[in-house]
Scaffold this motif. Structure first.
Motif, PDB file in Angstrom:
ATOM      1  N   ASN A 212       0.860  -1.179  -0.095  1.00 27.40           N
ATOM      2  CA  ASN A 212       0.041   0.138   0.138  1.00 27.40           C
ATOM      3  C   ASN A 212       0.869   1.227  -0.002  1.00 27.40           C
ATOM      4  O   ASN A 212       0.524   2.159  -0.803  1.00 27.40           O
ATOM      5  N   HIS A 213       1.973   1.518   0.585  1.00 33.51           N
ATOM      6  CA  HIS A 213       2.840   2.591   0.707  1.00 33.51           C
ATOM      7  C   HIS A 213       3.962   2.653  -0.410  1.00 33.51           C
ATOM      8  O   HIS A 213       4.697   3.094  -0.442  1.00 33.51           O
ATOM      9  N   PHE A 214       4.013   1.283  -0.699  1.00 31.25           N
ATOM     10  CA  PHE A 214       5.249   0.948  -1.742  1.00 31.25           C
ATOM     11  C   PHE A 214       5.075   1.054  -2.948  1.00 31.25           C
ATOM     12  O   PHE A 214       5.925   1.523  -3.533  1.00 31.25           O
ATOM     13  N   ALA A 215       3.915   0.493  -3.558  1.00 27.01           N
ATOM     14  CA  ALA A 215       3.783   0.389  -4.880  1.00 27.01           C
ATOM     15  C   ALA A 215       3.228   1.771  -5.733  1.00 27.01           C
ATOM     16  O   ALA A 215       2.620   2.442  -4.779  1.00 27.01           O
ATOM     17  N   ASP A 216       3.717   1.998  -6.756  1.00 27.74           N
ATOM     18  CA  ASP A 216       3.277   3.238  -7.375  1.00 27.74           C
ATOM     19  C   ASP A 216       1.859   2.983  -7.804  1.00 27.74           C
ATOM     20  O   ASP A 216       0.812   3.617  -7.834  1.00 27.74           O
ATOM     21  N   ASP A 217       1.901   1.826  -8.634  1.00 24.57           N
ATOM     22  CA  ASP A 217       0.512   1.440  -9.377  1.00 24.57           C
ATOM     23  C   ASP A 217       0.150   0.070  -8.676  1.00 24.57           C
ATOM     24  O   ASP A 217       1.093  -0.830  -8.268  1.00 24.57           O
ATOM     25  N   ILE A 218      -1.059  -0.384  -8.632  1.00 22.64           N
ATOM     26  CA  ILE A 218      -1.447  -1.600  -7.817  1.00 22.64           C
ATOM     27  C   ILE A 218      -2.614  -2.469  -9.201  1.00 22.64           C
ATOM     28  O   ILE A 218      -3.406  -1.657  -9.506  1.00 22.64           O
ATOM     29  N   ALA A 219      -2.237  -3.296  -9.621  1.00 22.63           N
ATOM     30  CA  ALA A 219      -2.907  -4.120 -10.461  1.00 22.63           C
ATOM     31  C   ALA A 219      -3.564  -5.255  -9.576  1.00 22.63           C
ATOM     32  O   ALA A 219      -3.137  -5.918  -8.580  1.00 22.63           O
ATOM     33  N   VAL A 220      -5.007  -5.469  -9.942  1.00 18.51           N
ATOM     34  CA  VAL A 220      -5.580  -6.446  -9.082  1.00 18.51           C
ATOM     35  C   VAL A 220      -6.067  -7.747  -9.923  1.00 18.51           C
ATOM     36  O   VAL A 220      -6.444  -7.400 -11.216  1.00 18.51           O
ATOM     37  N   MET A 221      -5.580  -8.899  -9.693  1.00 21.77           N
ATOM     38  CA  MET A 221      -5.962 -10.000 -10.492  1.00 21.77           C
ATOM     39  C   MET A 221      -7.059 -10.927  -9.935  1.00 21.77           C
ATOM     40  O   MET A 221      -7.229 -10.903  -8.691  1.00 21.77           O
ATOM     41  N   TYR A 222      -7.912 -11.274 -10.743  1.00 23.92           N
ATOM     42  CA  TYR A 222      -8.929 -12.247 -10.393  1.00 23.92           C
ATOM     43  C   TYR A 222      -9.393 -13.288 -11.448  1.00 23.92           C
ATOM     44  O   TYR A 222      -9.251 -13.009 -12.425  1.00 23.92           O
ATOM     45  N   LEU A 223      -9.155 -14.683 -11.037  1.00 23.14           N
ATOM     46  CA  LEU A 223      -9.495 -15.597 -11.991  1.00 23.14           C
ATOM     47  C   LEU A 223      -8.627 -15.635 -13.100  1.00 23.14           C
ATOM     48  O   LEU A 223      -9.070 -15.565 -14.203  1.00 23.14           O
ATOM     49  N   LEU A 226      -6.287  -9.512 -15.087  1.00 22.05           N
ATOM     50  CA  LEU A 226      -5.984  -8.492 -14.674  1.00 22.05           C
ATOM     51  C   LEU A 226      -7.227  -7.314 -14.419  1.00 22.05           C
ATOM     52  O   LEU A 226      -7.541  -6.882 -15.609  1.00 22.05           O
ATOM     53  N   ILE A 227      -8.100  -7.284 -13.517  1.00 26.16           N
ATOM     54  CA  ILE A 227      -9.287  -6.640 -13.435  1.00 26.16           C
ATOM     55  C   ILE A 227      -9.282  -5.185 -13.359  1.00 26.16           C
ATOM     56  O   ILE A 227     -10.314  -4.489 -13.678  1.00 26.16           O
ATOM     57  N   GLU A 228      -8.004  -4.588 -12.681  1.00 21.59           N
ATOM     58  CA  GLU A 228      -8.205  -3.308 -12.496  1.00 21.59           C
ATOM     59  C   GLU A 228      -6.589  -2.955 -12.189  1.00 21.59           C
ATOM     60  O   GLU A 228      -5.884  -3.681 -11.722  1.00 21.59           O
ATOM     61  N   LYS A 229      -6.215  -1.633 -12.861  1.00 16.46           N
ATOM     62  CA  LYS A 229      -4.913  -1.249 -12.426  1.00 16.46           C
ATOM     63  C   LYS A 229      -5.054   0.363 -12.176  1.00 16.46           C
ATOM     64  O   LYS A 229      -5.552   0.937 -13.303  1.00 16.46           O
ATOM     65  N   ALA A 230      -4.739   0.765 -11.086  1.00 13.45           N
ATOM     66  CA  ALA A 230      -4.726   2.238 -10.794  1.00 13.45           C
ATOM     67  C   ALA A 230      -3.402   2.655  -9.904  1.00 13.45           C
ATOM     68  O   ALA A 230      -3.004   1.899  -9.191  1.00 13.45           O
ATOM     69  N   PRO A 231      -3.149   3.873  -9.861  1.00 11.41           N
ATOM     70  CA  PRO A 231      -2.101   4.380  -8.977  1.00 11.41           C
ATOM     71  C   PRO A 231      -2.599   4.110  -7.595  1.00 11.41           C
ATOM     72  O   PRO A 231      -3.873   3.989  -6.924  1.00 11.41           O
TER      73      PRO A 231
END
Ligand code: ADP
Ligand code: ADP
Length: 239
Positions: A212-223, A226-231
């Motif tokens: 949470n404090h480390f990543a610039d962007d976070i990508a969420v994977m599901y099944l 990659l269902i979402e990628k955002a700062p």
């Protein structure tokens, strides 16, 4: 400046129950010097994505453009050279560190394999330097991984990954096996190293709070997707 571009990456496994779409058309780009967190529940395809990017496993299809070159098109020898630039840090350094080797032998291994430093004495100097960089005391040089705690073992894993001066490090649950207080130490170390060496990270974790404090962007994977990628700020601003 884009360092990594993943296009239509797929990895299917043949299983007794049929074809498993472990990674199913994953697309993203990553800028040099940044950290992309990949989060999602166990089994959603994070590790398979990370390993496919390094071609530690063969992707079923897709393109992985690293520094302008398609990793999937490389032959064995080209891939060996490419491994200098892309490294993996595992979740459980205990499982990935050879128990019969000492700390110095483990860290020296990639240097030896890649024939980067052939002189044994020069290699030891580099090992000592790497140990210092990751905060491992010099006196531990001839110890074995099982004699050390989890945090120190992960420092060995990091030193070994840094030996080749990589540009990209895929970190697969690098702190998940560690006590919370040790997690913070390792994360701080990784962040310092990133600043010092201009490293780019892919940081795989099931635990959002870790990146949470480390990543610039976070990508969420599901099944497998990659269902979402955002700062990361944006993701955490949400109610
Ligand atoms: P995550 O890292 O998100 O926990 P993985 O990438 O390890 O997920 O696994 C994704 C899916 O692929 C899971 O269902 C897992 O069981 C399966 N899988 C991973 N590796 C293999 C393999 N070598 N053979 C068959 N299935 C696999
Ligand atoms: P990790 O993600 O830390 O490697 P896993 O238990 O997910 O731990 O995987 C350990 C090894 O087993 C990996 O090489 C992975 O590809 C493989 N694997 C994972 N799930 C399966 C599965 N369902 N069938 C066969 N191999 C698998």
């Amino acid at each position: 400046d884009t360092i990594l571009e993943v296009k239509h990456l797929k990895k299917y496994f043949n299983t007794p129950k049929g074809l498993l779409h472990a990674v199913d058309d994953v697309n993203f780009t990553l800028e040099r010097g940044k950290t992309l967190g990949i989060v999602g529940e166990s089994g959603c395809g994070k590790s398979t994505t990370g390993r496919s990017i390094l071609r530690l496993i063969e992707p079923t299809s897709g393109e992985v453009i690293f520094d302008g070159e398609d990793v999937c098109k490389k032959n064995k020898n080209e891939l060996r050279l490419l491994r200098r630039d892309m490294q993996l840090i595992f979740q459980d350094p205990y499982a990935s560190l050879d128990p019969r080797k000492t700390v110095s032998e483990i860290i020296a291994e990639p240097l030896k394999l890649q024939k980067l430093i052939t002189d044994p004495k020069a290699r030891m100097d580099r090992v000592r330097e790497l140990m210092q960089v990751v905060g491992l005391a010099d006196r531990l040089i001839n110890t074995y991984p099982h004699e050390l705690d989890g945090g120190r073992r992960q420092r060995i894993g990091i030193a070994r990954a840094l030996a080749m001066k990589p540009k990209l490090i895929v970190c697969d649950e690098p702190v998940s096996a560690l006590d919370v207080s040790i997690q913070a130490q390792i994360l701080n170390l990784m962040q310092d190293l990133q600043e010092q060496m201009g490293l780019t990270y892919i940081f795989i974790t099931h635990d959002l709070s870790v990146v949470n404090h480390f990543a610039d962007d976070i990508a969420v994977m599901y099944l497998g997707q990659l269902i979402e990628k955002a700062p990361s700020e944006q993701l955490f601003d949400k109610p």
